[in-house]
Design an enzyme around this catalytic site. Sequence first.
Site, PDB file in Angstrom:
ATOM      1  N   GLY A  61       0.872  -1.151  -0.096  1.00 51.16           N
ATOM      2  CA  GLY A  61       0.000   0.062   0.082  1.00 51.16           C
ATOM      3  C   GLY A  61       0.805   1.140   0.105  1.00 51.16           C
ATOM      4  O   GLY A  61       1.705   1.346  -0.673  1.00 51.16           O
ATOM      5  N   GLU A  62       0.519   2.331   0.964  1.00 49.00           N
ATOM      6  CA  GLU A  62       1.548   3.441   0.994  1.00 49.00           C
ATOM      7  C   GLU A  62       2.004   3.293   2.356  1.00 49.00           C
ATOM      8  O   GLU A  62       1.033   3.666   3.590  1.00 49.00           O
ATOM      9  CB  GLU A  62       0.635   4.589   0.545  1.00 49.00           C
ATOM     10  CG  GLU A  62       1.552   5.929   0.645  1.00 49.00           C
ATOM     11  CD  GLU A  62       2.588   5.710  -0.091  1.00 49.00           C
ATOM     12  OE1 GLU A  62       3.581   6.441   0.540  1.00 49.00           O
ATOM     13  OE2 GLU A  62       2.562   5.499  -1.420  1.00 49.00           O
ATOM     14  N   SER A  63       3.372   3.200   2.615  1.00 44.45           N
ATOM     15  CA  SER A  63       3.703   2.969   3.715  1.00 44.45           C
ATOM     16  C   SER A  63       3.631   4.123   4.958  1.00 44.45           C
ATOM     17  O   SER A  63       3.391   4.182   5.960  1.00 44.45           O
ATOM     18  CB  SER A  63       5.195   2.585   4.120  1.00 44.45           C
ATOM     19  OG  SER A  63       6.141   3.687   3.430  1.00 44.45           O
TER      20      SER A  63
ATOM     21  N   CYS B 187       6.098  -5.514   0.421  1.00 41.21           N
ATOM     22  CA  CYS B 187       6.370  -4.040  -0.113  1.00 41.21           C
ATOM     23  C   CYS B 187       6.290  -2.926   1.070  1.00 41.21           C
ATOM     24  O   CYS B 187       6.977  -2.696   1.829  1.00 41.21           O
ATOM     25  CB  CYS B 187       5.328  -3.879  -1.300  1.00 41.21           C
ATOM     26  SG  CYS B 187       5.919  -2.651  -2.506  1.00 41.21           S
TER      27      CYS B 187
ATOM     28  N   ARG C  80      12.786   3.666  -0.130  1.00 41.53           N
ATOM     29  CA  ARG C  80      11.467   3.733  -0.930  1.00 41.53           C
ATOM     30  C   ARG C  80      11.501   3.754  -2.260  1.00 41.53           C
ATOM     31  O   ARG C  80      12.372   4.875  -2.619  1.00 41.53           O
ATOM     32  CB  ARG C  80      10.657   4.564  -0.117  1.00 41.53           C
ATOM     33  CG  ARG C  80      10.298   3.983   1.358  1.00 41.53           C
ATOM     34  CD  ARG C  80       9.344   5.136   2.056  1.00 41.53           C
ATOM     35  NE  ARG C  80       8.055   5.369   1.145  1.00 41.53           N
ATOM     36  CZ  ARG C  80       7.378   6.457   1.422  1.00 41.53           C
ATOM     37  NH1 ARG C  80       7.649   7.289   2.303  1.00 41.53           N
ATOM     38  NH2 ARG C  80       6.140   6.336   0.941  1.00 41.53           N
TER      39      ARG C  80
ATOM     40  N   ILE D 164       5.750  -3.145  -7.586  1.00 46.08           N
ATOM     41  CA  ILE D 164       4.904  -1.917  -7.569  1.00 46.08           C
ATOM     42  C   ILE D 164       5.257  -0.923  -6.925  1.00 46.08           C
ATOM     43  O   ILE D 164       5.459  -1.036  -5.593  1.00 46.08           O
ATOM     44  CB  ILE D 164       3.315  -2.349  -7.338  1.00 46.08           C
ATOM     45  CG1 ILE D 164       2.711  -3.467  -8.111  1.00 46.08           C
ATOM     46  CG2 ILE D 164       2.502  -1.060  -7.700  1.00 46.08           C
ATOM     47  CD1 ILE D 164       1.423  -3.911  -7.507  1.00 46.08           C
ATOM     48  N   ARG D 165       5.932  -0.001  -7.596  1.00 48.60           N
ATOM     49  CA  ARG D 165       6.787   1.040  -6.691  1.00 48.60           C
ATOM     50  C   ARG D 165       7.323   0.521  -5.703  1.00 48.60           C
ATOM     51  O   ARG D 165       7.250   0.943  -4.473  1.00 48.60           O
ATOM     52  CB  ARG D 165       5.807   2.261  -6.319  1.00 48.60           C
ATOM     53  CG  ARG D 165       5.387   3.253  -7.549  1.00 48.60           C
ATOM     54  CD  ARG D 165       4.445   4.197  -7.112  1.00 48.60           C
ATOM     55  NE  ARG D 165       3.095   3.630  -6.372  1.00 48.60           N
ATOM     56  CZ  ARG D 165       2.068   3.073  -7.028  1.00 48.60           C
ATOM     57  NH1 ARG D 165       2.272   3.151  -8.399  1.00 48.60           N
ATOM     58  NH2 ARG D 165       1.117   2.832  -6.730  1.00 48.60           N
TER      59      ARG D 165
ATOM     60  N   HIS E 206       5.014  -8.511  -4.723  1.00 44.81           N
ATOM     61  CA  HIS E 206       3.467  -8.828  -4.182  1.00 44.81           C
ATOM     62  C   HIS E 206       3.172 -10.389  -4.357  1.00 44.81           C
ATOM     63  O   HIS E 206       2.543 -10.646  -5.466  1.00 44.81           O
ATOM     64  CB  HIS E 206       2.730  -7.846  -4.919  1.00 44.81           C
ATOM     65  CG  HIS E 206       2.777  -6.654  -4.174  1.00 44.81           C
ATOM     66  ND1 HIS E 206       1.920  -6.111  -3.321  1.00 44.81           N
ATOM     67  CD2 HIS E 206       3.431  -5.437  -4.733  1.00 44.81           C
ATOM     68  CE1 HIS E 206       2.018  -4.767  -3.139  1.00 44.81           C
ATOM     69  NE2 HIS E 206       3.010  -4.453  -3.819  1.00 44.81           N
TER      70      HIS E 206
ATOM     71  N   GLU F 142       1.116 -12.117  -3.323  1.00 49.19           N
ATOM     72  CA  GLU F 142      -0.362 -12.256  -3.438  1.00 49.19           C
ATOM     73  C   GLU F 142      -0.964 -12.017  -4.640  1.00 49.19           C
ATOM     74  O   GLU F 142      -1.970 -12.346  -4.924  1.00 49.19           O
ATOM     75  CB  GLU F 142      -1.106 -11.387  -2.240  1.00 49.19           C
ATOM     76  CG  GLU F 142      -1.174  -9.828  -2.485  1.00 49.19           C
ATOM     77  CD  GLU F 142       0.161  -9.316  -2.440  1.00 49.19           C
ATOM     78  OE1 GLU F 142       1.282  -9.791  -2.100  1.00 49.19           O
ATOM     79  OE2 GLU F 142       0.163  -7.821  -2.649  1.00 49.19           O
TER      80      GLU F 142
HETATM   81  N1  GLN Z   1       5.840   2.986  -2.642  1.00 47.28           N
HETATM   82  C1  GLN Z   1       5.250   2.517  -1.566  1.00 47.28           C
HETATM   83  C2  GLN Z   1       5.641   3.146  -0.112  1.00 47.28           C
HETATM   84  O1  GLN Z   1       6.726   3.518  -0.334  1.00 47.28           O
HETATM   85  C3  GLN Z   1       5.292   1.085  -1.565  1.00 47.28           C
HETATM   86  C4  GLN Z   1       4.362   0.398  -2.484  1.00 47.28           C
HETATM   87  C5  GLN Z   1       3.656  -0.886  -2.434  1.00 47.28           C
HETATM   88  O2  GLN Z   1       3.476  -1.254  -1.256  1.00 47.28           O
HETATM   89  N2  GLN Z   1       3.316  -1.416  -3.601  1.00 47.28           N
HETATM   90  O3  GLN Z   1       5.044   2.893   0.745  1.00 47.28           O
END
Ligand code: GLN
Length: 194
Positions: free
Chosen positions: A48-50, A79, A106, A132-133, A168, A170
């Site tokens: 997600g977005e940490s 992630c 990150r 993913i990112r 990921h 999952e």
């Molecule tokens: N770029 C996100 C972060 O820094 C992590 C991306 C992800 O969980 N797919 O939190």
Amino acid sequence: MKPKIGVLALQGDFEAHRAPLERAGAEVTEVRSAAELEEVDGLVIPGGESTTMLKLLEDEQLLEPLCRFGGAKPIFGTCAGAILLAAEVLNPRQPSLSLMDLTLERNGYGRQIDSRIAHIQISGRPAEAVFIRAPVIRRVGADARVLAEYNNSPVLVEQGKHLAATFHPELSPENRVHEQFVDKVRASLSEQLN
Ligand code: GLN
């Protein structure tokens, strides 16, 4: 006995972890509070977005309970979840649970190549890895063990009962990483019984 595994469900792709965990033989429940955390034998912190997840954890007063939980029971971070488990986070620096001796940068693969499906080897067998990112693991402490690499940097690492993936699992049909985590939870349960 079926281990009971919680998925932290404050933010991110928590729903995608249910099926692979169930396929690996776990009972799965979503965790949004300290009371729900107490009910589980292991926890998945999803992607997600940490930064957002960290803020929500603070709002819910879950940081302290999560640190305590990680002192006793297994956590699997993917992630953003891996970023939260690390001892040190760069780009920019941000606080974390510090449950694994890792330094993570990150969005370390850069902006142009935000997301990709790569082919990696896990314990010598081919596997797909969806990034993913993703963060890049820049440092692995002496107690941590690298289980898979991509582009010469670690992407799957274990340290004691914890597991961190910068990709990921999952999102791939392959179930090995979730099986590995469920095994860790089973091992920790039998340790507690002895
Ligand atoms: N770029 C996100 C972060 O820094 C992590 C991306 C992800 O969980 N797919 O939190």
